[in-house]
Enzyme design. Structure first.
Site, PDB file in Angstrom:
ATOM      1  N   GLU A  95     -14.940  12.745   0.358  1.00  0.00           N
ATOM      2  CA  GLU A  95     -15.515  13.301  -0.876  1.00  0.00           C
ATOM      3  C   GLU A  95     -16.446  12.309  -1.581  1.00  0.00           C
ATOM      4  OE1 GLU A  95     -12.696  13.919  -4.091  1.00  0.00           O
ATOM      5  OE2 GLU A  95     -11.492  12.232  -3.423  1.00  0.00           O
ATOM      6  N   ASP A 125      -5.055   1.293  -6.643  1.00  0.00           N
ATOM      7  CA  ASP A 125      -5.913   0.231  -7.144  1.00  0.00           C
ATOM      8  C   ASP A 125      -5.931   0.081  -8.670  1.00  0.00           C
ATOM      9  OD1 ASP A 125      -7.430  -1.545  -5.862  1.00  0.00           O
ATOM     10  OD2 ASP A 125      -9.329  -0.489  -6.185  1.00  0.00           O
ATOM     11  N   ARG A 166     -20.614  26.283   8.244  1.00  0.00           N
ATOM     12  CA  ARG A 166     -19.629  26.601   7.203  1.00  0.00           C
ATOM     13  C   ARG A 166     -19.101  25.311   6.595  1.00  0.00           C
ATOM     14  NH1 ARG A 166     -21.356  30.870   8.229  1.00  0.00           N
ATOM     15  NH2 ARG A 166     -20.301  32.877   8.431  1.00  0.00           N
ATOM     16  N   ARG A 193      -2.563  16.023  -1.248  1.00  0.00           N
ATOM     17  CA  ARG A 193      -1.745  15.099  -2.047  1.00  0.00           C
ATOM     18  C   ARG A 193      -0.268  15.464  -2.052  1.00  0.00           C
ATOM     19  NH1 ARG A 193      -5.086  12.796  -6.599  1.00  0.00           N
ATOM     20  NH2 ARG A 193      -3.546  13.447  -8.106  1.00  0.00           N
ATOM     21  N   GLY A 236      -2.809   8.715  -8.997  1.00  0.00           N
ATOM     22  CA  GLY A 236      -2.573   9.933  -8.204  1.00  0.00           C
ATOM     23  C   GLY A 236      -1.206   9.890  -7.543  1.00  0.00           C
ATOM     24  N   THR A 281      -0.884   5.366  -2.540  1.00  0.00           N
ATOM     25  CA  THR A 281      -2.064   6.232  -2.648  1.00  0.00           C
ATOM     26  C   THR A 281      -2.371   6.810  -1.277  1.00  0.00           C
ATOM     27  OG1 THR A 281      -4.481   6.268  -2.853  1.00  0.00           O
ATOM     28  CG2 THR A 281      -3.506   4.123  -2.514  1.00  0.00           C
ATOM     29  N   SER A 308      -3.882   1.264 -10.862  1.00  0.00           N
ATOM     30  CA  SER A 308      -2.555   0.980 -11.435  1.00  0.00           C
ATOM     31  C   SER A 308      -2.217  -0.494 -11.271  1.00  0.00           C
ATOM     32  CB  SER A 308      -1.492   1.820 -10.729  1.00  0.00           C
ATOM     33  OG  SER A 308      -1.906   3.158 -10.678  1.00  0.00           O
ATOM     34  N   ASP A 321      -5.159   7.384  -0.269  1.00  0.00           N
ATOM     35  CA  ASP A 321      -6.450   6.851   0.189  1.00  0.00           C
ATOM     36  C   ASP A 321      -6.295   5.651   1.133  1.00  0.00           C
ATOM     37  OD1 ASP A 321      -7.719   8.733  -1.328  1.00  0.00           O
ATOM     38  OD2 ASP A 321      -8.138   7.400  -3.005  1.00  0.00           O
ATOM     39  N   ALA A 355     -13.150  14.810  15.805  1.00  0.00           N
ATOM     40  CA  ALA A 355     -14.341  15.247  15.051  1.00  0.00           C
ATOM     41  C   ALA A 355     -15.605  14.760  15.762  1.00  0.00           C
ATOM     42  CB  ALA A 355     -14.289  14.690  13.635  1.00  0.00           C
ATOM     43  N   GLU A 356     -16.658  15.541  15.634  1.00  0.00           N
ATOM     44  CA  GLU A 356     -17.922  15.158  16.263  1.00  0.00           C
ATOM     45  C   GLU A 356     -18.588  14.028  15.476  1.00  0.00           C
ATOM     46  OE1 GLU A 356     -16.630  18.212  16.644  1.00  0.00           O
ATOM     47  OE2 GLU A 356     -16.680  17.931  18.815  1.00  0.00           O
ATOM     48  N   ASP A 377      -6.455   2.573   0.593  1.00  0.00           N
ATOM     49  CA  ASP A 377      -7.598   1.657   0.417  1.00  0.00           C
ATOM     50  C   ASP A 377      -7.235   0.379  -0.336  1.00  0.00           C
ATOM     51  OD1 ASP A 377      -7.054   2.921  -1.966  1.00  0.00           O
ATOM     52  OD2 ASP A 377      -9.140   3.265  -2.510  1.00  0.00           O
ATOM     53  N   LYS A 407     -22.325  22.673  22.419  1.00  0.00           N
ATOM     54  CA  LYS A 407     -20.869  22.556  22.278  1.00  0.00           C
ATOM     55  C   LYS A 407     -20.365  23.811  21.556  1.00  0.00           C
ATOM     56  CE  LYS A 407     -18.802  18.004  21.947  1.00  0.00           C
ATOM     57  NZ  LYS A 407     -18.121  17.068  21.069  1.00  0.00           N
ATOM     58  N   ARG A 459      -2.929   8.881 -15.605  1.00  0.00           N
ATOM     59  CA  ARG A 459      -3.946   7.820 -15.650  1.00  0.00           C
ATOM     60  C   ARG A 459      -4.161   7.553 -17.139  1.00  0.00           C
ATOM     61  NH1 ARG A 459      -5.965   8.128 -10.324  1.00  0.00           N
ATOM     62  NH2 ARG A 459      -6.041  10.215  -9.471  1.00  0.00           N
ATOM     63  N   ARG A 519     -12.310   9.107  -2.801  1.00  0.00           N
ATOM     64  CA  ARG A 519     -13.393   8.936  -3.769  1.00  0.00           C
ATOM     65  C   ARG A 519     -14.219   7.694  -3.455  1.00  0.00           C
ATOM     66  NH1 ARG A 519     -10.982   9.266  -9.456  1.00  0.00           N
ATOM     67  NH2 ARG A 519      -9.783   7.614  -8.500  1.00  0.00           N
ATOM     68  N   ARG A 558      18.266   2.006  -6.184  1.00  0.00           N
ATOM     69  CA  ARG A 558      19.557   1.704  -5.538  1.00  0.00           C
ATOM     70  C   ARG A 558      19.665   0.218  -5.194  1.00  0.00           C
ATOM     71  NH1 ARG A 558      21.124   7.211  -2.697  1.00  0.00           N
ATOM     72  NH2 ARG A 558      21.509   8.364  -4.624  1.00  0.00           N
TER      73      ARG A 558
HETATM   74  O1  F6P Z   1      -5.019   9.978  -4.825  1.00  0.00           O
HETATM   75  C1  F6P Z   1      -6.308   9.443  -4.599  1.00  0.00           C
HETATM   76  C2  F6P Z   1      -7.313  10.480  -4.846  1.00  0.00           C
HETATM   77  O2  F6P Z   1      -6.907  11.536  -4.057  1.00  0.00           O
HETATM   78  C3  F6P Z   1      -8.777  10.228  -4.553  1.00  0.00           C
HETATM   79  O3  F6P Z   1      -9.154  10.292  -3.225  1.00  0.00           O
HETATM   80  C4  F6P Z   1      -9.416  11.283  -5.408  1.00  0.00           C
HETATM   81  O4  F6P Z   1     -10.737  11.064  -5.666  1.00  0.00           O
HETATM   82  C5  F6P Z   1      -8.587  11.229  -6.627  1.00  0.00           C
HETATM   83  O5  F6P Z   1      -7.293  10.881  -6.196  1.00  0.00           O
HETATM   84  C6  F6P Z   1      -8.600  12.459  -7.445  1.00  0.00           C
HETATM   85  O6  F6P Z   1      -7.471  12.545  -8.239  1.00  0.00           O
HETATM   86  P1  F6P Z   1      -7.388  13.203  -9.669  1.00  0.00           P
HETATM   87  O7  F6P Z   1      -8.099  14.490  -9.603  1.00  0.00           O
HETATM   88  O8  F6P Z   1      -5.917  13.347  -9.880  1.00  0.00           O
HETATM   89  O9  F6P Z   1      -8.011  12.259 -10.631  1.00  0.00           O
END
Ligand code: F6P
Length: 327
Positions: free
Chosen positions: A227, A106, A251, A260, A14, A130, A108, A132, A191-192, A134, A218, A75, A176, A28
């Site tokens: 996600e 990760d 909602r 991104r 990503g 990334t 890559s 993320d 955030a709650e 992570d 509240k 990818r 993800r 450079r």
């Molecule tokens: O860049 C990381 C990330 O945003 C993840 O959180 C997400 O699940 C994933 O990439 C989705 O990326 P793509 O739709 O490009 O595979």
């Protein structure tokens, strides 16, 4: 100066804001040491298809402020196969490339590690990129800061509507497999509650929280959902809650790919540049199969083997903080 005369740089997985700063940093710095630089377009897929472009100092002019990656990214499924890696190796050798800098997440870096285990004579250095955040071994990965600020800006806007209509919003953010973005945006936006893949059975806790909330009345409630949460995305979780809380005006909002893109923050530009520079320095020091990362504001080299094997943990104190501060 060592034996390296020609290096390649690529971005993979990503895209994330600040990758261009890292490409510029690598290019450079290498040119400064008299090393030729090749950009590999579309990540490992471009390595397999020999989609190479020579990078000069001017090739990376005016890219610091641009989101995405000028080298494009992909990818690559083919790179996961031995035959793909064999072709990639052949192309690197044919082009006289002595070392490769990989900017990505990760997956890559896992690809880099597998490649280096098979072909020893071309050192790889990784740069964490990334949104993320992570990746084990680094407190920071390129793009996270910009994405975090994008999320915060969006959630602040949604809060206005939530507050005006007395609504309960489930806002889904990227992540993800990891909840760093959700957790820290949750703290930044008050955030709650925050729902992340690292913490199990949160819907149950959320329901007991909402029972109290309903009595307290509240004026708005924001629940940030990563996600990849094990109990589903924001729509799934909203559905699970709706049935029991008909009095809540619920909602859902999915922030999606706006997270991104965009102009990289100052931090992503500075750190992207620093990691690009550090990657070349690492090659000059004959390092290989390591990622350059930040720990406690210092640049460190972390072996791929650790980066891949170990999982970066969320800070349980931050989870507790969300709960305490949202009271
Ligand atoms: O860049 C990381 C990330 O945003 C993840 O959180 C997400 O699940 C994933 O990439 C989705 O990326 P793509 O739709 O490009 O595979």
């Amino acid at each position: 100066m060592g034996r390296i005369k020609s290096i390649a740089v690529l971005t993979s997985g990503g895209d994330s804001p600040g990758m261009n700063a890292a490409i510029r940093g690598v290019t450079r710095s290498a040119l400064y040491y008299g090393i030729e630089v090749t950009g590999i377009r579309r990540g490992y897929q471009g390595m397999i298809e020999k989609d190479f472009v020579r990078l000069e100092a001017g090739s990376v002019s005016n890219i610091l402020a641009r989101g995405g990656t000028i080298l494009k990214t992909a990818r690559s499924k083919e790179f996961m196969e031995p035959e793909g890696r064999r072709r990639a190796y052949g192309n690197l050798k044919e082009s006289g490339i002595d070392a490769v800098v990989v900017i990505g997440g990760d997956g890559s870096l896992t690809g880099a590690r597998i490649f280096c285990d098979e072909y020893f004579d071309i050192p790889f250095i990784g740069i964490p990129g990334t949104i993320d955040n992570d990746i084990y071994g680094t407190d920071y990965s390129i793009g996270y800061d910009t994405a975090l600020n994008t999320v915060v800006e969006a959630v602040d806007k949604i809060r206005d509507t939530a507050d005006s209509h007395n609504r309960l919003f489930f806002i889904e953010v990227m992540g993800r497999d990891a909840g760093f973005l959700a957790l820290e945006s949750g703290i930044a936006c008050g955030a709650e509650a925050v729902m992340i893949p690292e913490v199990k059975h949160q819907v149950k806790n959320l329901k007991s929280y909402l029972e109290k909330e309903f009595k307290r009345k509240k004026s708005s409630n924001i629940i940030i959902v990563a996600e990849g949460d094990e109990e589903g995305g924001a729509f799934d979780i909203a559905d699970k809650v709706k049935a029991d809380f008909e009095n809540f005006n619920i909602r859902v909002s999915i922030l999606g790919y706006i997270q991104r893109g965009g102009t990289p923050s100052a931090l992503d530009r500075v750190n992207g540049s620093a990691l690009g520079y550090a990657a070349v320095e690492a090659l000059m020091d004959d390092q290989k199969s390591v990622m350059v990362g930040f720990r406690n504001d210092e640049i460190e080299l972390i072996p791929f083997r650790k980066v891949i094997r170990l999982k970066k943990k969320i800070d349980p104190n931050e989870m507790k903080m969300v709960e305490i501060l949202s009271a």
